[in-house]
Design a protein around this motif. Structure first.
Motif, PDB file in Angstrom:
ATOM      1  N   PRO A 388       0.833  -1.205   0.000  1.00 19.79           N
ATOM      2  CA  PRO A 388       0.000   0.000   0.000  1.00 19.79           C
ATOM      3  C   PRO A 388       0.867   1.254   0.000  1.00 19.79           C
ATOM      4  N   PRO A 389       0.353   2.366  -0.521  1.00 23.05           N
ATOM      5  CA  PRO A 389       1.100   3.626  -0.520  1.00 23.05           C
ATOM      6  C   PRO A 389       0.972   4.339   0.831  1.00 23.05           C
ATOM      7  N   VAL A 390       1.755   5.406   0.994  1.00 18.22           N
ATOM      8  CA  VAL A 390       1.699   6.208   2.220  1.00 18.22           C
ATOM      9  C   VAL A 390       0.290   6.754   2.442  1.00 18.22           C
ATOM     10  N   ARG A 391      -0.417   7.063   1.355  1.00 21.28           N
ATOM     11  CA  ARG A 391      -1.767   7.605   1.493  1.00 21.28           C
ATOM     12  C   ARG A 391      -2.674   6.685   2.308  1.00 21.28           C
ATOM     13  N   GLU A 392      -2.556   5.362   2.126  1.00 23.38           N
ATOM     14  CA  GLU A 392      -3.404   4.442   2.864  1.00 23.38           C
ATOM     15  C   GLU A 392      -3.084   4.451   4.358  1.00 23.38           C
ATOM     16  N   LEU A 393      -1.809   4.663   4.685  1.00 21.27           N
ATOM     17  CA  LEU A 393      -1.452   4.724   6.100  1.00 21.27           C
ATOM     18  C   LEU A 393      -1.994   5.995   6.741  1.00 21.27           C
ATOM     19  N   LEU A 394      -1.986   7.097   5.977  1.00 18.83           N
ATOM     20  CA  LEU A 394      -2.499   8.351   6.505  1.00 18.83           C
ATOM     21  C   LEU A 394      -4.006   8.291   6.746  1.00 18.83           C
ATOM     22  N   ARG A 395      -4.699   7.488   6.008  1.00 25.99           N
ATOM     23  CA  ARG A 395      -6.151   7.456   6.118  1.00 25.99           C
ATOM     24  C   ARG A 395      -6.640   6.913   7.463  1.00 25.99           C
ATOM     25  N   VAL A 396      -5.806   6.141   8.151  1.00 28.55           N
ATOM     26  CA  VAL A 396      -6.255   5.547   9.421  1.00 28.55           C
ATOM     27  C   VAL A 396      -5.785   6.348  10.635  1.00 28.55           C
ATOM     28  N   LEU A 397      -5.135   7.490  10.422  1.00 27.48           N
ATOM     29  CA  LEU A 397      -4.755   8.321  11.569  1.00 27.48           C
ATOM     30  C   LEU A 397      -5.990   8.987  12.172  1.00 27.48           C
ATOM     31  N   THR A 398      -5.931   9.229  13.472  1.00 28.80           N
ATOM     32  CA  THR A 398      -6.997  10.005  14.110  1.00 28.80           C
ATOM     33  C   THR A 398      -6.905  11.436  13.610  1.00 28.80           C
ATOM     34  N   ASP A 400      -6.591  14.166  15.280  1.00 35.71           N
ATOM     35  CA  ASP A 400      -5.526  14.903  15.966  1.00 35.71           C
ATOM     36  C   ASP A 400      -4.149  14.552  15.411  1.00 35.71           C
ATOM     37  N   ASN A 401      -3.932  13.252  15.190  1.00 37.99           N
ATOM     38  CA  ASN A 401      -2.635  12.839  14.659  1.00 37.99           C
ATOM     39  C   ASN A 401      -2.442  13.328  13.226  1.00 37.99           C
ATOM     40  N   LEU A 402      -3.508  13.327  12.484  1.00 40.11           N
ATOM     41  CA  LEU A 402      -3.436  13.825  11.103  1.00 40.11           C
ATOM     42  C   LEU A 402      -3.053  15.308  11.098  1.00 40.11           C
ATOM     43  N   GLN A 403      -3.642  16.064  12.041  1.00 45.30           N
ATOM     44  CA  GLN A 403      -3.300  17.484  12.150  1.00 45.30           C
ATOM     45  C   GLN A 403      -1.829  17.661  12.533  1.00 45.30           C
ATOM     46  N   ALA A 404      -1.329  16.777  13.447  1.00 45.78           N
ATOM     47  CA  ALA A 404       0.073  16.894  13.879  1.00 45.78           C
ATOM     48  C   ALA A 404       1.019  16.661  12.709  1.00 45.78           C
ATOM     49  N   VAL A 405       0.720  15.652  11.890  1.00 44.78           N
ATOM     50  CA  VAL A 405       1.575  15.384  10.728  1.00 44.78           C
ATOM     51  C   VAL A 405       1.498  16.544   9.738  1.00 44.78           C
ATOM     52  N   TRP A 406       0.293  17.063   9.531  1.00 46.34           N
ATOM     53  CA  TRP A 406       0.122  18.194   8.593  1.00 46.34           C
ATOM     54  C   TRP A 406       0.976  19.384   9.036  1.00 46.34           C
ATOM     55  N   ARG A 407       0.920  19.720  10.326  1.00 39.95           N
ATOM     56  CA  ARG A 407       1.676  20.868  10.815  1.00 39.95           C
ATOM     57  C   ARG A 407       3.179  20.666  10.637  1.00 39.95           C
ATOM     58  N   HIS A 408       3.622  19.411  10.674  1.00 42.26           N
ATOM     59  CA  HIS A 408       5.052  19.173  10.510  1.00 42.26           C
ATOM     60  C   HIS A 408       5.491  19.352   9.065  1.00 42.26           C
ATOM     61  N   TYR A 409       4.647  18.926   8.122  1.00 40.88           N
ATOM     62  CA  TYR A 409       5.048  18.917   6.717  1.00 40.88           C
ATOM     63  C   TYR A 409       4.659  20.190   5.960  1.00 40.88           C
ATOM     64  N   ARG A 410       3.581  20.882   6.377  1.00 37.61           N
ATOM     65  CA  ARG A 410       3.048  21.969   5.557  1.00 37.61           C
ATOM     66  C   ARG A 410       2.780  23.203   6.411  1.00 37.61           C
ATOM     67  N   GLU A 411       2.837  24.362   5.764  1.00 43.11           N
ATOM     68  CA  GLU A 411       2.601  25.624   6.456  1.00 43.11           C
ATOM     69  C   GLU A 411       1.156  26.088   6.309  1.00 43.11           C
ATOM     70  N   ASP A 412       0.518  25.815   5.159  1.00 41.13           N
ATOM     71  CA  ASP A 412      -0.829  26.311   4.901  1.00 41.13           C
ATOM     72  C   ASP A 412      -1.868  25.501   5.683  1.00 41.13           C
ATOM     73  N   PRO A 413      -3.039  26.078   5.937  1.00 40.69           N
ATOM     74  CA  PRO A 413      -4.095  25.365   6.658  1.00 40.69           C
ATOM     75  C   PRO A 413      -4.548  24.145   5.854  1.00 40.69           C
ATOM     76  N   ALA A 420      -9.520  15.213   1.198  1.00 38.92           N
ATOM     77  CA  ALA A 420      -8.635  16.169   0.536  1.00 38.92           C
ATOM     78  C   ALA A 420      -7.377  16.402   1.375  1.00 38.92           C
ATOM     79  N   THR A 421      -7.526  16.400   2.713  1.00 39.75           N
ATOM     80  CA  THR A 421      -6.374  16.574   3.603  1.00 39.75           C
ATOM     81  C   THR A 421      -5.394  15.420   3.426  1.00 39.75           C
ATOM     82  N   VAL A 422      -5.933  14.201   3.410  1.00 38.46           N
ATOM     83  CA  VAL A 422      -5.076  13.017   3.266  1.00 38.46           C
ATOM     84  C   VAL A 422      -4.349  13.050   1.923  1.00 38.46           C
ATOM     85  N   ASP A 423      -5.072  13.377   0.849  1.00 34.96           N
ATOM     86  CA  ASP A 423      -4.438  13.395  -0.482  1.00 34.96           C
ATOM     87  C   ASP A 423      -3.329  14.444  -0.544  1.00 34.96           C
TER      88      ASP A 423
END
Length: 518
Positions: A388-398, A400-413, A420-423
């Motif tokens: 499976p790709p990384v996208r499938e692993l991201l889909r099962v995050l809670t 809160d955890n999804l937000q934490a990963v987003w804040r680490h990788y990206r600056e925009d909201p 759309a967030t997962v993609d």
């Protein structure tokens, strides 16, 4: 003795008899100032000091008297009692034997005889009392009811005729009052198995009260020592045995509390002992044994405090067993009887805490089970047998955890929608894989290398043998090791956990983009 000294001594004894030892002490010290050699006054001072618990001072005064008057029976008998009160029973018995020898040489006066009998009763010294039977029978009409009761009980115990003392007690005005009435009835019916000399019972009661005060104020070692002394004096003292067991429970010494109550239960069928033993067993998780003890009791015939305890022990047991409905019903029965009791309030707080904890744990189990199912479904959707790709692993995050990963990788909201967030995050995470791989710790890189050498997938059990920190529950994505949540989440972008086939065992695997990057 000078008349003024005699008057002071008489006034002091009256003050002692009416519970004013401080006043008595002042009078006696004034008398001794006037006549330091007055042995009866110094003996009374020792008795006064003993009333105040100042045993060492009292003993010193008596030894001074006996150094000058070794054959003076009253102070020697009083010394026996004071040493026995201090718990030095072997020494007290040696002094008692000397006193008995003095008393049998010639008939003692009634006051000295009463003091000696009291001391021997305190020591539970029936052999010493037996030695006094002949010399004291002529004095029976002049002895105190306490002495008569002690001598009669000793006679029953050693198989001797104590009728002279028993009959004198029956004629005494105190015979109609407690504790003499019940004691006399027990003696006459030969029900003496559990009788204890009054002197031991009275000292035990004083020690118990002091132990209770110390327990309430946190002086637990002193309280324990006094409770132990009470049980030496009166082994069947139910209240002190229960209080000592509660003291042990309060500091986590549950095995000792259980042993103490089991010892009592083996010798007496007292509901308070059984209920407290059931409480200790419940606290130790022995719910079946506790319930068996409770079934022996009929709550309807218990007095109200024990009824409250019965319902609280039931509530505690059912609460620990997870039956919160029955626990609350039992608690309500206790609250109906005594709603203001501290133990009732404390038990309700414990029931509510366990219910909330159970609900939270139940929710977590359901949550984890659902996330496991989601993860495995995502993995099984992989096409063509590829990882499976990384996208499938991201889909099962809670979220809160999804937000934490987003804040680490990206600056925009992040986008409003989860998909759309997962993609968007998956594209960024895949683009920055080289940077992410370079930032991993040495231990994390070692895990990835091991999975890579195994062909990109490795059974979790095999991985756990070499890396105990990466257990099967790691695939729930919620673990937070020392490196922090964001670092852990980043690591989980490059290592997946799950089943790659419907009936296969769980494995650790490298997602499609990670394999391509390496």
């Amino acid at each position: 003795m000078p008349e003024e000294v005699q008057a002071l001594d008489t006034a002091a004894r009256e003050a002692m008899d009416t519970g004013r030892p401080d006043e008595a002490e002042a009078l006696l010290r004034e008398a001794l100032r006037l006549d330091p050699a007055a042995a009866p006054v110094r003996t009374n001072l020792a008795a006064c000091l003993g009333m105040q618990g100042r045993l060492q001072e009292a003993e010193a005064e008596l030894r001074e008297v006996l150094a000058r008057h070794p054959a003076y029976l009253f102070p020697r008998a009083l010394l026996v009692a004071l040493i026995a009160q201090a718990g030095r029973e072997e020494e007290a018995r040696r002094e008692a034997d000397r006193a008995v020898e003095l008393a049998t040489r010639e008939t003692p006066d009634p006051a000295a005889a009463d003091q000696l009998v009291s001391a021997l009763g305190l020591l539970d010294h029936d052999a010493g009392l037996e030695a006094l039977f002949v010399v004291l029978q002529p004095l029976a009409a002049h002895l105190s009811p306490e002495s008569l009761c002690t001598l009669a009980l000793a006679a029953h115990r050693v198989g001797r005729d104590g009728s002279a003392f028993e009959e004198a007690l029956g004629r005494h005005p105190a015979a109609g009052y407690e504790p003499f009435a019940s004691g006399l009835e027990a003696l006459r019916s030969s029900r003496i198995e559990k009788l204890v000399h009054l002197q031991r019972r009275w000292l035990a009661e004083e020690l118990r009260q002091q132990a209770d005060r110390w327990a309430r104020t946190g002086r637990l070692p002193e309280a324990e020592a006094h409770y132990r002394r009470v049980l030496e004096l009166v082994p069947d003292a139910v209240g002190s045995r229960i209080n000592l067991s509660n003291l042990y429970r309060s500091v986590g010494r549950l095995e000792e509390a259980q042993a103490l109550l089991e010892e009592a239960a083996a010798h007496q069928d007292h509901p308070g002992v059984l209920l407290n033993l059931a409480g200790v067993l419940t606290e130790r998780g022995e719910l079946g044994q506790a319930e068996a003890l409770m079934e022996q009791l009929d709550v309807a015939v218990l007095d109200e405090p024990l009824q409250v305890l019965f319902h609280l022990v039931q509530a505690e047991g059912w609460s620990r067993a997870g039956d919160h409905g029955r626990a609350l019903a039992a608690w309500e029965e206790a609250a109906r009887i005594d709603p203001d009791a501290e133990e009732v309030r404390r038990t309700r707080a414990e029931i509510d805490r366990r219910r909330e904890e159970s609900e939270v744990l139940s929710l977590l189990h359901v949550y984890q089970d659902r996330r496991r199912e989601r993860l495995e479904r995502a993995i099984l959707r992989a096409e063509g047998g590829e990882r499976p790709p990384v996208r499938e692993l991201l889909r099962v995050l809670t979220p809160d955890n999804l937000q934490a990963v987003w804040r680490h990788y990206r600056e925009d909201p992040p986008p409003a929608g989860r998909a759309a967030t997962v993609d968007a995050l998956a594209r960024t995470a895949a683009e920055r894989l080289p940077e992410t791989l370079a930032s991993l710790s040495k231990a994390e890189r070692a895990v990835l290398e091991e999975v890579s050498q195994a062909g990109g997938a490795m059974p979790l059990e095999a991985l756990a043998e070499h890396h105990p920190g990466f257990r099967q529950d790691s695939w729930f994505w919620d673990r937070t090791p020392p490196e922090g949540p964001v670092g852990r989440l980043r690591f989980l972008q490059v290592l997946g956990f799950g089943r790659l086939g419907a009936r296969e065992e769980p494995v650790a695997f490298l997602p499609r983009e990670v394999r391509a990057c390496r």
